[in-house]
Design a protein around this motif. Structure first.
Motif, short mmCIF file in Angstrom:
data_model
loop_
_atom_site.label_atom_id
_atom_site.label_comp_id
_atom_site.label_asym_id
_atom_site.label_seq_id
_atom_site.Cartn_x
_atom_site.Cartn_y
_atom_site.Cartn_z
N THR A 57 0.81 -1.22 0.00
CA THR A 57 0.00 0.00 0.00
C THR A 57 0.84 1.26 0.00
O THR A 57 0.31 2.36 0.17
CB THR A 57 -0.92 0.01 1.23
N THR A 58 2.14 1.13 -0.17
CA THR A 58 3.04 2.26 -0.09
C THR A 58 4.01 2.26 -1.27
O THR A 58 4.18 1.23 -1.93
CB THR A 58 3.84 2.22 1.24
N VAL A 59 4.63 3.40 -1.51
CA VAL A 59 5.68 3.47 -2.53
C VAL A 59 7.06 3.45 -1.88
O VAL A 59 8.08 3.59 -2.57
CB VAL A 59 5.53 4.73 -3.41
N ALA A 60 7.10 3.27 -0.55
CA ALA A 60 8.37 3.19 0.17
C ALA A 60 8.30 2.06 1.19
O ALA A 60 8.33 2.29 2.40
CB ALA A 60 8.68 4.52 0.86
N PRO A 61 8.20 0.80 0.73
CA PRO A 61 8.05 -0.31 1.67
C PRO A 61 9.33 -0.56 2.46
O PRO A 61 10.44 -0.27 2.01
CB PRO A 61 7.73 -1.50 0.76
N GLU A 62 9.14 -1.12 3.65
CA GLU A 62 10.27 -1.56 4.46
C GLU A 62 10.59 -3.00 4.07
O GLU A 62 9.69 -3.84 3.99
CB GLU A 62 9.94 -1.47 5.94
N LEU A 63 11.85 -3.30 3.82
CA LEU A 63 12.27 -4.63 3.40
C LEU A 63 12.70 -5.43 4.63
O LEU A 63 13.50 -4.95 5.44
CB LEU A 63 13.43 -4.52 2.41
N VAL A 64 12.16 -6.64 4.75
CA VAL A 64 12.45 -7.49 5.91
C VAL A 64 13.09 -8.77 5.42
O VAL A 64 12.58 -9.42 4.51
CB VAL A 64 11.16 -7.81 6.71
N TRP A 65 14.21 -9.16 6.04
CA TRP A 65 14.95 -10.34 5.59
C TRP A 65 15.73 -10.94 6.74
O TRP A 65 15.88 -10.33 7.80
CB TRP A 65 15.88 -9.99 4.42
N LEU A 66 16.18 -12.17 6.53
CA LEU A 66 16.94 -12.90 7.55
C LEU A 66 18.36 -13.14 7.06
O LEU A 66 18.59 -13.40 5.88
CB LEU A 66 16.29 -14.26 7.83
N ALA A 67 19.30 -13.09 7.98
CA ALA A 67 20.68 -13.44 7.67
C ALA A 67 21.39 -13.83 8.96
O ALA A 67 21.15 -13.24 10.01
CB ALA A 67 21.41 -12.28 6.99
N ALA A 68 22.24 -14.84 8.86
CA ALA A 68 22.94 -15.33 10.04
C ALA A 68 24.34 -14.77 10.18
O ALA A 68 24.91 -14.76 11.26
CB ALA A 68 23.01 -16.86 10.00
N GLY A 69 24.92 -14.32 9.07
CA GLY A 69 26.31 -13.90 9.08
C GLY A 69 26.51 -12.49 9.60
O GLY A 69 25.56 -11.76 9.91
N THR A 70 27.76 -12.09 9.69
CA THR A 70 28.12 -10.75 10.15
C THR A 70 28.79 -9.96 9.03
O THR A 70 29.65 -9.13 9.26
CB THR A 70 29.07 -10.84 11.36
N TYR A 71 28.38 -10.24 7.80
CA TYR A 71 28.96 -9.57 6.64
C TYR A 71 28.37 -8.17 6.47
O TYR A 71 27.46 -7.76 7.19
CB TYR A 71 28.67 -10.38 5.37
N TRP A 72 28.90 -7.48 5.48
CA TRP A 72 28.27 -6.27 5.00
C TRP A 72 27.29 -6.68 3.91
O TRP A 72 27.62 -7.45 3.01
CB TRP A 72 29.32 -5.30 4.45
N TYR A 73 26.06 -6.14 3.99
CA TYR A 73 25.00 -6.55 3.08
C TYR A 73 24.56 -5.36 2.22
O TYR A 73 24.43 -4.24 2.70
CB TYR A 73 23.79 -7.07 3.85
N GLY A 74 24.32 -5.64 0.94
CA GLY A 74 23.79 -4.65 0.02
C GLY A 74 22.43 -5.08 -0.49
O GLY A 74 22.08 -6.26 -0.47
N VAL A 75 21.63 -4.11 -0.95
CA VAL A 75 20.28 -4.37 -1.43
C VAL A 75 20.11 -3.76 -2.81
O VAL A 75 20.52 -2.61 -3.04
CB VAL A 75 19.22 -3.78 -0.47
N ASP A 76 19.53 -4.52 -3.73
CA ASP A 76 19.19 -4.04 -5.07
C ASP A 76 17.69 -4.11 -5.26
O ASP A 76 17.05 -5.09 -4.86
CB ASP A 76 19.85 -4.89 -6.16
N ILE A 77 17.12 -3.09 -5.90
CA ILE A 77 15.71 -3.08 -6.30
C ILE A 77 15.67 -2.73 -7.78
O ILE A 77 16.26 -1.74 -8.21
CB ILE A 77 14.90 -2.06 -5.48
N ALA A 78 14.99 -3.57 -8.57
CA ALA A 78 14.98 -3.38 -10.02
C ALA A 78 13.59 -3.63 -10.57
O ALA A 78 12.72 -4.20 -9.90
CB ALA A 78 15.99 -4.31 -10.68
N THR A 79 13.38 -3.21 -11.82
CA THR A 79 12.10 -3.45 -12.48
C THR A 79 12.11 -4.72 -13.32
O THR A 79 11.14 -5.02 -14.00
CB THR A 79 11.73 -2.25 -13.38
#
Length: 259
Positions: free
Chosen positions: A75-97
């Motif tokens: 219902t929004t144009v700015a959703p919050e992304l929720v995800w799981l990860a076990a590691g202690t890495y640096w994480y990046g996020v991509d959003i594409a069409t």
């Protein structure tokens, strides 16, 4: 001939019917007996901002995406992304069409997440309304090289009634402050659930993004003494982010303290 009021012919007919039913009944036969498999109901995937219960984390370091997912309509144009990860890495996020991520609409630079295993990434911009987007999360295995999760997709809602730009209150523009962690306040807007403060040395880019659910905050890190900083605020509601406020300036004194 009648037996107790029932004719012999009718009695023989009833006995024959009972024997036929006993013969045709599917009685289990030793090892050939098979149990009927349980009936399974497959529920459609439903978008939930906070999955309940939280799925069990798949072993390994590759993130598992929770929501939004399954092509759900948000219902929004700015959703919050929720995800799981076990590691202690640096994480990046991509959003594409597109699902191959050749048309990237937003990219969140790699960063560390101190909480977990459930991680939340709020979008600080508005996506286009009514568009299907794909998103993925990856950990940086080596500098510039990512191991990506399986992608998920969602469709954005319409813009709705976005909040207007809030008015900045304190410190007034041009004020000299004597704390390197100054207290900033602005107008509270009805329906706003989050505010984004952007801050940077005047004349340079807005370097810092700070989220606050309240119409105020103390800058959480020390600024540099003897500098002029520019700051602004925008508000988010259930539809997305509104426009930025006007920019105000503050000056950190040479003898300002990092209290």
């Amino acid at each position: 001939m009648r037996l107790g009021g029932i004719s012999l012919r009718r009695s023989l007919l009833l006995i024959a019917v009972v024997l036929l039913l006993l013969f045709l009944w599917p009685w289990p036969m030793g090892s050939l007996a098979q149990s009927t498999p349980p009936f399974v109901v497959h529920l459609p995937c439903v978008y939930s901002p906070v999955p309940t219960p939280t799925p069990t984390l798949i072993p390994g370091d590759v993130p598992v995406l929770l929501s939004p997912a399954c092509g759900s309509n948000v219902t929004t144009v700015a959703p919050e992304l929720v995800w799981l990860a076990a590691g202690t890495y640096w994480y990046g996020v991509d959003i594409a069409t597109d699902s191959s991520f050749t048309q990237v609409a937003a990219r969140i630079s790699p960063r560390s997440y101190l909480t977990g295993p459930e991680r939340r990434t709020p979008l600080l911009i508005n996506l286009q309304p009514g568009v299907q987007y794909y998103w993925r999360v990856g950990y940086e295995a080596t500098p510039g090289s990512f191991v990506w999760s399986l992608p998920e997709s969602f469709v954005t809602g319409d813009m709705g009634d976005l909040p207007r730009a809030p008015m900045l209150v304190l410190p007034e523009s041009g004020t000299t402050v004597y704390s390197l962690k100054p207290h900033l306040t602005w107008e509270q807007l009805a329906g706003a659930d989050m505010y984004l403060v952007t801050l940077g040395v005047n004349g340079n880019s807005f370097t810092y993004n700070i989220l606050s659910p309240y119409p105020e905050l103390n800058v959480p890190f020390p600024l540099l003494a003897g500098r002029t900083y520019a700051w602004r605020v925008k508000a988010r509601n259930a539809s997305g982010w509104g426009p930025d406020s006007t920019v105000q300036l503050l000056v950190t004194a040479q003898n300002a303290m990092a209290d």
